[in-house]
Design a protein around this motif. Structure first.
Motif, PDB file in Angstrom:
ATOM      1  N   ARG A  24       0.826  -1.200   0.000  1.00 58.37           N
ATOM      2  CA  ARG A  24       0.000   0.000   0.000  1.00 58.37           C
ATOM      3  C   ARG A  24       0.866   1.258   0.000  1.00 58.37           C
ATOM      4  NH1 ARG A  24      -4.216  -0.647   4.680  1.00 58.37           N
ATOM      5  NH2 ARG A  24      -5.364   0.914   3.494  1.00 58.37           N
ATOM      6  N   LEU A  25       2.178   1.063  -0.019  1.00 56.93           N
ATOM      7  CA  LEU A  25       3.122   2.167  -0.198  1.00 56.93           C
ATOM      8  C   LEU A  25       3.775   2.006  -1.562  1.00 56.93           C
ATOM      9  CD1 LEU A  25       4.842   4.595   0.804  1.00 56.93           C
ATOM     10  CD2 LEU A  25       6.483   2.896   1.650  1.00 56.93           C
ATOM     11  N   MET A  26       3.558   2.982  -2.435  1.00 61.78           N
ATOM     12  CA  MET A  26       4.225   2.991  -3.723  1.00 61.78           C
ATOM     13  C   MET A  26       5.394   3.975  -3.642  1.00 61.78           C
ATOM     14  SD  MET A  26       2.920   4.366  -7.442  1.00 61.78           S
ATOM     15  CE  MET A  26       1.371   3.483  -7.356  1.00 61.78           C
ATOM     16  N   PHE A  27       6.607   3.472  -3.814  1.00 61.74           N
ATOM     17  CA  PHE A  27       7.767   4.358  -3.821  1.00 61.74           C
ATOM     18  C   PHE A  27       8.107   4.726  -5.254  1.00 61.74           C
ATOM     19  CE2 PHE A  27      12.339   5.016  -4.384  1.00 61.74           C
ATOM     20  CZ  PHE A  27      12.464   6.167  -3.632  1.00 61.74           C
ATOM     21  N   ILE A  28       8.303   6.016  -5.500  1.00 57.47           N
ATOM     22  CA  ILE A  28       8.643   6.520  -6.834  1.00 57.47           C
ATOM     23  C   ILE A  28      10.070   7.046  -6.810  1.00 57.47           C
ATOM     24  CG2 ILE A  28       8.021   8.125  -8.672  1.00 57.47           C
ATOM     25  CD1 ILE A  28       5.194   8.192  -7.456  1.00 57.47           C
ATOM     26  N   THR A  29      10.930   6.496  -7.650  1.00 58.30           N
ATOM     27  CA  THR A  29      12.328   6.932  -7.673  1.00 58.30           C
ATOM     28  C   THR A  29      12.443   8.362  -8.187  1.00 58.30           C
ATOM     29  OG1 THR A  29      12.820   6.187  -9.930  1.00 58.30           O
ATOM     30  CG2 THR A  29      13.069   4.556  -8.161  1.00 58.30           C
ATOM     31  N   HIS A  30      13.482   9.019  -7.726  1.00 60.59           N
ATOM     32  CA  HIS A  30      13.751  10.391  -8.157  1.00 60.59           C
ATOM     33  C   HIS A  30      15.236  10.650  -7.890  1.00 60.59           C
ATOM     34  CE1 HIS A  30      13.090  14.565  -9.087  1.00 60.59           C
ATOM     35  NE2 HIS A  30      13.533  14.952  -7.914  1.00 60.59           N
ATOM     36  N   GLY A  31      16.070  10.240  -8.848  1.00 62.35           N
ATOM     37  CA  GLY A  31      17.519  10.304  -8.668  1.00 62.35           C
ATOM     38  C   GLY A  31      17.998  11.668  -8.201  1.00 62.35           C
ATOM     39  N   THR A  32      18.884  11.676  -7.210  1.00 68.01           N
ATOM     40  CA  THR A  32      19.421  12.916  -6.662  1.00 68.01           C
ATOM     41  C   THR A  32      20.943  12.860  -6.685  1.00 68.01           C
ATOM     42  OG1 THR A  32      19.550  12.085  -4.387  1.00 68.01           O
ATOM     43  CG2 THR A  32      17.442  13.024  -5.097  1.00 68.01           C
ATOM     44  N   SER A  33      21.572  13.954  -6.246  1.00 65.76           N
ATOM     45  CA  SER A  33      23.033  13.977  -6.170  1.00 65.76           C
ATOM     46  C   SER A  33      23.543  13.054  -5.065  1.00 65.76           C
ATOM     47  CB  SER A  33      23.519  15.406  -5.899  1.00 65.76           C
ATOM     48  OG  SER A  33      22.961  15.915  -4.705  1.00 65.76           O
ATOM     49  N   LYS A  34      22.658  12.664  -4.152  1.00 63.84           N
ATOM     50  CA  LYS A  34      23.043  11.802  -3.036  1.00 63.84           C
ATOM     51  C   LYS A  34      22.879  10.324  -3.358  1.00 63.84           C
ATOM     52  CE  LYS A  34      22.448  11.370   1.975  1.00 63.84           C
ATOM     53  NZ  LYS A  34      21.711  11.879   3.164  1.00 63.84           N
ATOM     54  N   TYR A  35      21.784   9.976  -4.050  1.00 66.81           N
ATOM     55  CA  TYR A  35      21.501   8.571  -4.341  1.00 66.81           C
ATOM     56  C   TYR A  35      21.160   8.376  -5.817  1.00 66.81           C
ATOM     57  CZ  TYR A  35      20.630   8.436   0.742  1.00 66.81           C
ATOM     58  OH  TYR A  35      20.722   8.558   2.102  1.00 66.81           O
ATOM     59  N   GLU A  39      20.236   2.780  -5.864  1.00 65.22           N
ATOM     60  CA  GLU A  39      20.446   2.867  -4.414  1.00 65.22           C
ATOM     61  C   GLU A  39      19.134   3.132  -3.693  1.00 65.22           C
ATOM     62  OE1 GLU A  39      25.063   4.539  -4.295  1.00 65.22           O
ATOM     63  OE2 GLU A  39      23.386   5.936  -4.588  1.00 65.22           O
ATOM     64  N   GLU A  40      18.298   3.999  -4.275  1.00 63.58           N
ATOM     65  CA  GLU A  40      17.001   4.291  -3.668  1.00 63.58           C
ATOM     66  C   GLU A  40      16.138   3.035  -3.582  1.00 63.58           C
ATOM     67  OE1 GLU A  40      16.720   8.869  -5.410  1.00 63.58           O
ATOM     68  OE2 GLU A  40      15.272   7.359  -6.029  1.00 63.58           O
ATOM     69  N   VAL A  41      16.121   2.288  -4.680  1.00 62.24           N
ATOM     70  CA  VAL A  41      15.307   1.079  -4.716  1.00 62.24           C
ATOM     71  C   VAL A  41      15.765   0.086  -3.655  1.00 62.24           C
ATOM     72  CG1 VAL A  41      14.718  -0.953  -6.096  1.00 62.24           C
ATOM     73  CG2 VAL A  41      14.627   1.325  -7.123  1.00 62.24           C
ATOM     74  N   LYS A  42      17.051  -0.111  -3.532  1.00 59.12           N
ATOM     75  CA  LYS A  42      17.562  -1.060  -2.539  1.00 59.12           C
ATOM     76  C   LYS A  42      17.156  -0.642  -1.124  1.00 59.12           C
ATOM     77  CE  LYS A  42      21.546  -3.714  -1.033  1.00 59.12           C
ATOM     78  NZ  LYS A  42      21.087  -3.698   0.353  1.00 59.12           N
ATOM     79  N   MET A  43      17.212   0.657  -0.831  1.00 57.51           N
ATOM     80  CA  MET A  43      16.868   1.127   0.512  1.00 57.51           C
ATOM     81  C   MET A  43      15.399   0.879   0.833  1.00 57.51           C
ATOM     82  SD  MET A  43      19.107   4.613   1.126  1.00 57.51           S
ATOM     83  CE  MET A  43      18.488   5.484  -0.321  1.00 57.51           C
ATOM     84  N   ALA A 213       9.875  12.410   0.510  1.00 59.29           N
ATOM     85  CA  ALA A 213       9.840  12.249   1.960  1.00 59.29           C
ATOM     86  C   ALA A 213      10.713  11.095   2.425  1.00 59.29           C
ATOM     87  CB  ALA A 213       8.399  12.031   2.432  1.00 59.29           C
ATOM     88  N   ILE A 214      10.875  10.096   1.579  1.00 60.82           N
ATOM     89  CA  ILE A 214      11.748   8.968   1.913  1.00 60.82           C
ATOM     90  C   ILE A 214      13.179   9.249   1.490  1.00 60.82           C
ATOM     91  CG2 ILE A 214      12.293   6.574   1.299  1.00 60.82           C
ATOM     92  CD1 ILE A 214       9.299   5.988   1.400  1.00 60.82           C
ATOM     93  N   ILE A 215      13.369   9.741   0.280  1.00 59.10           N
ATOM     94  CA  ILE A 215      14.718   9.991  -0.235  1.00 59.10           C
ATOM     95  C   ILE A 215      15.493  10.961   0.647  1.00 59.10           C
ATOM     96  CG2 ILE A 215      16.053  10.967  -2.151  1.00 59.10           C
ATOM     97  CD1 ILE A 215      13.745  10.062  -3.989  1.00 59.10           C
ATOM     98  N   HIS A 216      14.809  12.009   1.118  1.00 60.35           N
ATOM     99  CA  HIS A 216      15.486  13.063   1.877  1.00 60.35           C
ATOM    100  C   HIS A 216      15.488  12.824   3.385  1.00 60.35           C
ATOM    101  CE1 HIS A 216      15.841  15.186  -1.850  1.00 60.35           C
ATOM    102  NE2 HIS A 216      14.534  15.325  -1.997  1.00 60.35           N
ATOM    103  N   ALA A 217      14.947  11.705   3.827  1.00 56.02           N
ATOM    104  CA  ALA A 217      14.955  11.392   5.258  1.00 56.02           C
ATOM    105  C   ALA A 217      16.373  11.057   5.711  1.00 56.02           C
ATOM    106  CB  ALA A 217      14.027  10.218   5.541  1.00 56.02           C
TER     107      ALA A 217
END
Length: 234
Positions: A24-35, A39-43, A213-217
């Motif tokens: 019920r949580l859909m995570f949407i990738t959004h590549g940043t300078s940090k990840y 890497e986002e998907v694995k986390m 909200a997840i990427i920048h946490a």
């Protein structure tokens, strides 16, 4: 809590009840300078999310899509893997779904494409973006599997932003769907933070789509767990 999903197998409609707490949580990738997207998907997979949408605006390619699909398969065999916008790549890379924006090809056109490429009985989902009840009505008529409804609030992730809905907008549209007899799953999207989950879920939506909200946490893995825990209270 089990949620009913609309499923299309070629020309047949049916119901599918997913298993697991992270759907019920859909995570949407959004590549940043940090990840990177990988890497986002694995986390988020480590955090228990089992629905990942690969979003690479203007830079989508089959090689990255396949690479991330392989990562997901190595990590779990129960994750819904979705490609944003591009039905052709979604079908070629073995993804489970494609999510279509309002300026992409139609849901019905995507089903025609899928019908030509899927094996008999193979599961595939086509999601549609909506900002109004009329958008949902149109998507349901074309056989959409689920709706991404938003934006909840302003977000920098999307350049061409539709009018912000806010809580009242969700309440109104969810009620309209009930009155119309639509049971299609609705996921809220657009600038959503952890503290928004409770009031949003109370409007009657199915789940939440999250990116920033997840990427920048401080700890994306733990933040993923927090989102899942809050969502699954409803």
């Amino acid at each position: 809590m089990a949620i009913e999903y609309h499923l299309r197998k070629h020309e047949d409609k049916g119901q599918f009840i997913p298993q697991g707490s992270g759907e019920r949580l859909m995570f949407i990738t959004h590549g940043t300078s940090k990840y990177t997207e990988r890497e986002e998907v694995k986390m988020v997979l480590d955090g228990g999310c089992s629905w990942v949408q690969l979003r690479m605006k203007g830079n989508m390619n089959i090689f990255t899509a396949r690479e991330i699909g392989q990562l997901i398969n190595e990590h779990t065999n129960k994750c819904i893997y979705c490609i944003n916008d591009n039905a052709r790549i979604a079908l070629r890379c073995g993804a489970n779904a494609v999510h279509l924006g309002k300026e992409d090809i139609s849901v019905s056109a995507a089903w025609e494409m899928a019908k030509e490429q899927l094996f008999p009985g193979e599961t595939f989902y086509i999601g549609a973006t909506a900002n109004t009840f009329e958008d949902i009505e149109h998507a349901v008529g074309q056989g959409a599997s689920y709706i991404g409804l938003g934006p909840f609030r302003y977000t920098e992730t999307k350049k061409k932003l539709s009018p912000v809905l806010g809580l009242e907008g969700y309440r109104k549209i969810v009620q309209q769907c009930k009155e119309a007899g639509y049971k299609i799953p609705i996921f809220a999207i657009g600038g959503i933070c952890l503290e928004d989950v409770t009031p949003l879920m109370e409007t009657g939506i199915t789940g939440i789509a999250v990116s920033g909200a997840i990427i920048h946490a401080e700890d994306p893995v733990e933040e993923t767990r927090r989102f899942i825990n809050e969502i699954n209270k409803y």
